[in-house]
Design a protein around this motif. Structure first.
Motif, PDB file in Angstrom:
ATOM      1  N   ILE A   1      44.367 -19.267 -29.592  1.00 50.30           N
ATOM      2  CA  ILE A   1      45.428 -19.733 -30.501  1.00 50.30           C
ATOM      3  C   ILE A   1      44.811 -20.680 -31.537  1.00 50.30           C
ATOM      4  O   ILE A   1      45.094 -20.573 -32.730  1.00 50.30           O
ATOM      5  CB  ILE A   1      46.579 -20.411 -29.713  1.00 50.30           C
ATOM      6  N   HIS A   2      43.926 -21.561 -31.082  1.00 49.21           N
ATOM      7  CA  HIS A   2      43.238 -22.479 -31.983  1.00 49.21           C
ATOM      8  C   HIS A   2      42.386 -21.708 -33.014  1.00 49.21           C
ATOM      9  O   HIS A   2      42.361 -22.047 -34.192  1.00 49.21           O
ATOM     10  CB  HIS A   2      42.376 -23.469 -31.199  1.00 49.21           C
ATOM     11  N   TRP A   3      41.702 -20.650 -32.553  1.00 50.59           N
ATOM     12  CA  TRP A   3      40.877 -19.813 -33.444  1.00 50.59           C
ATOM     13  C   TRP A   3      41.752 -19.180 -34.535  1.00 50.59           C
ATOM     14  O   TRP A   3      41.391 -19.203 -35.710  1.00 50.59           O
ATOM     15  CB  TRP A   3      40.153 -18.748 -32.618  1.00 50.59           C
ATOM     16  N   PHE A   4      42.902 -18.647 -34.134  1.00 51.40           N
ATOM     17  CA  PHE A   4      43.842 -18.063 -35.114  1.00 51.40           C
ATOM     18  C   PHE A   4      44.289 -19.125 -36.119  1.00 51.40           C
ATOM     19  O   PHE A   4      44.371 -18.860 -37.308  1.00 51.40           O
ATOM     20  CB  PHE A   4      45.079 -17.466 -34.431  1.00 51.40           C
ATOM     21  N   GLU A   5      44.595 -20.328 -35.615  1.00 52.58           N
ATOM     22  CA  GLU A   5      45.043 -21.425 -36.489  1.00 52.58           C
ATOM     23  C   GLU A   5      43.959 -21.815 -37.488  1.00 52.58           C
ATOM     24  O   GLU A   5      44.247 -22.101 -38.647  1.00 52.58           O
ATOM     25  CB  GLU A   5      45.476 -22.640 -35.654  1.00 52.58           C
ATOM     26  N   GLU A   6      42.699 -21.832 -37.035  1.00 48.09           N
ATOM     27  CA  GLU A   6      41.566 -22.143 -37.921  1.00 48.09           C
ATOM     28  C   GLU A   6      41.461 -21.104 -39.041  1.00 48.09           C
ATOM     29  O   GLU A   6      41.226 -21.448 -40.201  1.00 48.09           O
ATOM     30  CB  GLU A   6      40.246 -22.177 -37.141  1.00 48.09           C
ATOM     31  N   MET A   7      41.631 -19.837 -38.688  1.00 50.08           N
ATOM     32  CA  MET A   7      41.566 -18.768 -39.698  1.00 50.08           C
ATOM     33  C   MET A   7      42.682 -18.973 -40.729  1.00 50.08           C
ATOM     34  O   MET A   7      42.452 -18.896 -41.935  1.00 50.08           O
ATOM     35  CB  MET A   7      41.676 -17.388 -39.048  1.00 50.08           C
ATOM     36  N   LYS A   8      43.876 -19.237 -40.225  1.00 50.24           N
ATOM     37  CA  LYS A   8      45.032 -19.442 -41.091  1.00 50.24           C
ATOM     38  C   LYS A   8      44.811 -20.632 -42.037  1.00 50.24           C
ATOM     39  O   LYS A   8      45.097 -20.553 -43.224  1.00 50.24           O
ATOM     40  CB  LYS A   8      46.276 -19.668 -40.221  1.00 50.24           C
TER      41      LYS A   8
ATOM     42  N   ASN B   1      27.458  -4.207 -38.352  1.00 44.28           N
ATOM     43  CA  ASN B   1      26.720  -5.076 -39.277  1.00 44.28           C
ATOM     44  C   ASN B   1      26.251  -6.340 -38.572  1.00 44.28           C
ATOM     45  O   ASN B   1      25.244  -6.931 -38.942  1.00 44.28           O
ATOM     46  CB  ASN B   1      27.611  -5.488 -40.458  1.00 44.28           C
ATOM     47  N   GLU B   2      27.021  -6.752 -37.564  1.00 42.98           N
ATOM     48  CA  GLU B   2      26.738  -8.004 -36.872  1.00 42.98           C
ATOM     49  C   GLU B   2      27.162  -7.882 -35.422  1.00 42.98           C
ATOM     50  O   GLU B   2      28.054  -7.105 -35.096  1.00 42.98           O
ATOM     51  CB  GLU B   2      27.585  -9.102 -37.545  1.00 42.98           C
ATOM     52  N   HIS B   3      26.534  -8.680 -34.553  1.00 42.70           N
ATOM     53  CA  HIS B   3      26.894  -8.687 -33.136  1.00 42.70           C
ATOM     54  C   HIS B   3      26.957 -10.134 -32.681  1.00 42.70           C
ATOM     55  O   HIS B   3      26.011 -10.881 -32.909  1.00 42.70           O
ATOM     56  CB  HIS B   3      25.819  -7.931 -32.346  1.00 42.70           C
ATOM     57  N   VAL B   4      28.087 -10.531 -32.103  1.00 42.99           N
ATOM     58  CA  VAL B   4      28.227 -11.900 -31.590  1.00 42.99           C
ATOM     59  C   VAL B   4      28.758 -11.855 -30.159  1.00 42.99           C
ATOM     60  O   VAL B   4      29.321 -10.847 -29.737  1.00 42.99           O
ATOM     61  CB  VAL B   4      29.166 -12.772 -32.473  1.00 42.99           C
ATOM     62  N   LYS B   5      28.563 -12.967 -29.443  1.00 46.13           N
ATOM     63  CA  LYS B   5      28.993 -13.030 -28.049  1.00 46.13           C
ATOM     64  C   LYS B   5      30.512 -12.851 -27.935  1.00 46.13           C
ATOM     65  O   LYS B   5      30.990 -12.095 -27.098  1.00 46.13           O
ATOM     66  CB  LYS B   5      28.554 -14.357 -27.462  1.00 46.13           C
ATOM     67  N   ASN B   6      31.275 -13.577 -28.772  1.00 43.74           N
ATOM     68  CA  ASN B   6      32.737 -13.445 -28.738  1.00 43.74           C
ATOM     69  C   ASN B   6      33.311 -13.905 -30.080  1.00 43.74           C
ATOM     70  O   ASN B   6      32.571 -14.391 -30.929  1.00 43.74           O
ATOM     71  CB  ASN B   6      33.337 -14.229 -27.556  1.00 43.74           C
ATOM     72  N   VAL B   7      34.616 -13.769 -30.248  1.00 45.86           N
ATOM     73  CA  VAL B   7      35.248 -14.110 -31.530  1.00 45.86           C
ATOM     74  C   VAL B   7      35.056 -15.583 -31.908  1.00 45.86           C
ATOM     75  O   VAL B   7      35.083 -15.914 -33.093  1.00 45.86           O
ATOM     76  CB  VAL B   7      36.768 -13.762 -31.587  1.00 45.86           C
ATOM     77  N   PHE B   8      34.833 -16.440 -30.917  1.00 44.62           N
ATOM     78  CA  PHE B   8      34.689 -17.865 -31.211  1.00 44.62           C
ATOM     79  C   PHE B   8      33.395 -18.177 -31.984  1.00 44.62           C
ATOM     80  O   PHE B   8      33.243 -19.252 -32.532  1.00 44.62           O
ATOM     81  CB  PHE B   8      34.802 -18.699 -29.935  1.00 44.62           C
TER      82      PHE B   8
ATOM     83  N   ALA C   1      47.749 -14.892 -25.490  1.00 43.48           N
ATOM     84  CA  ALA C   1      46.564 -15.557 -26.030  1.00 43.48           C
ATOM     85  C   ALA C   1      46.267 -16.830 -25.254  1.00 43.48           C
ATOM     86  O   ALA C   1      47.181 -17.515 -24.812  1.00 43.48           O
ATOM     87  CB  ALA C   1      46.783 -15.882 -27.504  1.00 43.48           C
ATOM     88  N   THR C   2      44.998 -17.143 -25.117  1.00 41.69           N
ATOM     89  CA  THR C   2      44.576 -18.390 -24.471  1.00 41.69           C
ATOM     90  C   THR C   2      44.716 -19.519 -25.498  1.00 41.69           C
ATOM     91  O   THR C   2      44.725 -19.260 -26.702  1.00 41.69           O
ATOM     92  CB  THR C   2      43.098 -18.298 -24.044  1.00 41.69           C
TER      93      THR C   2
ATOM     94  N   LEU D   1      52.608 -15.158 -31.681  1.00 39.84           N
ATOM     95  CA  LEU D   1      51.613 -15.773 -32.561  1.00 39.84           C
ATOM     96  C   LEU D   1      51.963 -15.563 -34.034  1.00 39.84           C
ATOM     97  O   LEU D   1      51.328 -16.129 -34.916  1.00 39.84           O
ATOM     98  CB  LEU D   1      50.237 -15.158 -32.292  1.00 39.84           C
ATOM     99  N   GLY D   2      52.963 -14.700 -34.275  1.00 34.43           N
ATOM    100  CA  GLY D   2      53.331 -14.379 -35.645  1.00 34.43           C
ATOM    101  C   GLY D   2      52.245 -13.583 -36.362  1.00 34.43           C
ATOM    102  O   GLY D   2      52.055 -13.719 -37.574  1.00 34.43           O
ATOM    103  N   ILE D   3      51.515 -12.775 -35.608  1.00 31.01           N
ATOM    104  CA  ILE D   3      50.422 -11.993 -36.194  1.00 31.01           C
ATOM    105  C   ILE D   3      50.861 -10.541 -36.359  1.00 31.01           C
ATOM    106  O   ILE D   3      51.348  -9.922 -35.412  1.00 31.01           O
ATOM    107  CB  ILE D   3      49.161 -12.080 -35.310  1.00 31.01           C
ATOM    108  N   PRO D   4      50.685  -9.995 -37.578  1.00 31.06           N
ATOM    109  CA  PRO D   4      51.040  -8.578 -37.774  1.00 31.06           C
ATOM    110  C   PRO D   4      50.118  -7.673 -36.944  1.00 31.06           C
ATOM    111  O   PRO D   4      48.989  -8.057 -36.641  1.00 31.06           O
ATOM    112  CB  PRO D   4      50.826  -8.350 -39.271  1.00 31.06           C
TER     113      PRO D   4
END
Length: 172
Positions: free
Chosen positions: A52-59, A9-16, A47-48, A83-86
């Protein structure tokens, strides 16, 4: 058309480039993400700081994340646990079972979930077959394991077919 099953559906350079605000606007509450070459290089154990910051933003925005990987338990657990990620390992993507298990774990609906990955043949195909919104990212590393190298050859063919048909307009 069978090829459409491989079209993200979408294409991006990276998860950021995937921002919690834009996910929320789409009604997204959860992310199913691949691990190797999507979040980090396939041979990087942790994780870099940026990730880690990206995960925290999502949370912070109440967006849950579950890692769904075809890799073995040791690899995925060593990455996800600190990271406490399932996570779900040996997912056998593009089969749909692991995707469905992930939304059960997170207690969300398909419409509220995106699938993020770097491979058309596993992540995008599996996500699309399961009825999810799919986001393709450019692989983090230029090198791949043996099976992935084989898949990439097929993916390049599919991508050039999409480009010829005008279905996509991004560059590798």
């Amino acid at each position: 058309m069978l090829l459409k099953k491989f079209l993200p559906n979408e294409h991006v350079k990276n998860v950021f480039f995937i921002k919690p605000e834009s996910l929320k606007e789409k009604g997204i509450k959860a992310i199913i993400t691949d691990l190797d070459n999507t979040l980090v290089e396939w041979d990087r154990p942790n994780a870099t700081p940026k990730l880690i910051h990206w995960f925290e933003e999502m949370k912070k925005h109440n967006i849950q994340v579950t890692i769904v990987s075809n890799n073995n338990e040791k690899r995925v657990k060593e990455f996800a646990d600190p990271l406490g990620i399932p996570f779900i390992f040996l997912a056998r993507k593009p089969l749909t079972k692991a995707f469905n298990r992930a939304i059960k774990l997170m207690e969300v609906k398909k419409e509220e979930t995106v699938v993020i990955g770097d491979q058309l043949l596993t992540d995008v195909l599996g996500g699309n077959r399961s009825g999810f919104y799919t986001i393709l990212v450019i692989p983090v590393a230029q090198s791949d394991g043996f099976m992935t190298r084989f898949n990439r050859k097929i993916e390049r063919r599919i991508m050039s077919s999409f480009k010829r048909k005008g279905l996509i307009n991004w560059e590798d």
